[in-house]
Design a protein around this motif. Sequence first.
Motif: not given
Length: 322
Positions: A109-111, A119-120, A304-305, A315-316
């Motif tokens: 999964v690309l971001v 996200a972190a 994200v992955a 969905p963390v």
Amino acid sequence: MVYGSLDIGGTKIAGALVDEEGGLLARVQRATPARGSAYELMAAVTGILDELAVHSAWSGLSCLGIASAGPVDTAAGTVSPVNIPGWRGFPLVERVRAHPGVPLGVRPVLVGDAVAMTAAEHWLGAARGRDNALCMVVSTGVGGGLVLDGRVHAGRTGNAGHIGHISVDLHGERCVCGAPGCVETMASGTAIAAHARELGWTAPAGTAPDAAAVAAAARTGDARALASFDRAARALAAGIAATAALVELETVVIGGGVAQAGDVLFAPLRRHLADYAVLGFTRDLPVVPAGLALDAGLIGAAAVASAAPGRDSAPVVTAHRP
């Protein structure tokens, strides 16, 4: 359950295995051959995957996230990093997926790297519990990501929040992206060091003339080093104020190598922000250092992955209440 992650930037390529609590089980890193060919760049990524694949935790791999300097195209799985000219429309997801160590059921999964950092920080760091935040990476380049209404907002192609390419000087020098006066042209580590040298600053013998050395000089009171960081802080403040006026923010989180300068960066940034963010709903906006330091991209890519559609795990990326 184990999450894999890659973090690709203009200075380094890192990889990690991350547990469900966001802890790093393994971490490897190599220098980015930023001026190399597409083959040389991919060889460095392959080397990182080779090292991770022999770790005992690899057998539990359930997903693999890739954070890359942008622009990225998450739908196509391609990357065209401004600071890595050898990759233009490069099919990074396809190439990583083809690595013999990647399990057949795992699709990378690309971001964007700054979205991963966002996200972190929203999951475990300085933006935890915030519904509306701007998170920034100030390093070789300047990137950013947004949390809006409690969710990381990556946008259609994965590039939303890319504050480094907001123009803050209409008559400024052309950025590598092609636009005039981008935040990145004044606030990146590369720009800070270059401006200090233009002002006559020189690094001590045996020391690389980079932003870290400029920061060290600024701490001793060197006027040229202080001026270079002040210029960077003003550009960042202008970009942050513009973003706050558009979407309303509760906090701004800044990470990346340049943020390690501490008050050399944050003190003038907060001072200039008071000049730019003058509307009532933008005033007194907190600006804080990233809580996860330099591993945020790796942790965020894993987050994200793990939250990608079609997976059974929680969905963390969006579960951020204390």
